[in-house]
Design a protein around this motif. Sequence first.
Motif, PDB file in Angstrom:
ATOM      1  N   ASP A  58       0.829  -1.207   0.000  1.00 14.84           N
ATOM      2  CA  ASP A  58       0.000   0.000   0.000  1.00 14.84           C
ATOM      3  C   ASP A  58       0.866   1.260   0.000  1.00 14.84           C
ATOM      4  O   ASP A  58       0.561   2.235  -0.684  1.00 14.84           O
ATOM      5  N   SER A  59       1.934   1.236   0.746  1.00 23.42           N
ATOM      6  CA  SER A  59       2.855   2.377   0.797  1.00 23.42           C
ATOM      7  C   SER A  59       3.494   2.621  -0.569  1.00 23.42           C
ATOM      8  O   SER A  59       3.599   3.760  -1.026  1.00 23.42           O
ATOM      9  N   ARG A  61       2.235   1.856  -3.486  1.00 24.41           N
ATOM     10  CA  ARG A  61       1.187   2.407  -4.360  1.00 24.41           C
ATOM     11  C   ARG A  61       1.000   3.904  -4.113  1.00 24.41           C
ATOM     12  O   ARG A  61       0.858   4.686  -5.057  1.00 24.41           O
ATOM     13  N   ARG A  62       1.016   4.301  -2.843  1.00 24.56           N
ATOM     14  CA  ARG A  62       0.856   5.733  -2.532  1.00 24.56           C
ATOM     15  C   ARG A  62       2.033   6.545  -3.057  1.00 24.56           C
ATOM     16  O   ARG A  62       1.862   7.652  -3.544  1.00 24.56           O
ATOM     17  N   ASP A  95       4.580   6.004   4.817  1.00 27.21           N
ATOM     18  CA  ASP A  95       5.246   6.474   3.606  1.00 27.21           C
ATOM     19  C   ASP A  95       6.732   6.744   3.826  1.00 27.21           C
ATOM     20  O   ASP A  95       7.507   6.747   2.869  1.00 27.21           O
TER      21      ASP A  95
END
Length: 154
Positions: A58-59, A61-62, A95
């Motif tokens: 998820d990180s 992707r961000r 992040d």
Amino acid sequence: MIITDKDILKSAIAEEREHGYKIVFTNGCFDLLHPGHVELLNYASMYGVVIVGVNDDDSVRRLKGLGRPINTVADRMLLLIGLSAVDYVVPFSEDTPEKLVHTVKPDTLMKGVDYKNKYIAGADFVVANGGRVILYDLVEGKSTSNTIKSIKGE
């Protein structure tokens, strides 16, 4: 060793320090492992036990956008721990690895020279605790973005 539990990580670091080893930390997405990554990690291993923080899916992707990561966090960690220079791999979901740097409390924080004049998460903390930050020269033309472009024929 791949570590997913904070208490096990703290225990492993304490044991390494008890044996007189210095702790080196670096981090990244490591989406497609390339020679630049390997050179940085080999260099880092000259300074002590290497702990690599890996952005979770998820990180990535961000930070990198849709279509990334190419490889799952489990696969990326498995590839990294297979390198002789890497002692521990730990995922993180934020992040930046700021919290992880505070947990690890490395003697050396290693990043690529592309971070020169950029904020390096945890650098102030490391220096305030007697550690150092080392910027490693990049390997010309070697990057995950360049590799993806090459695969696409761009």
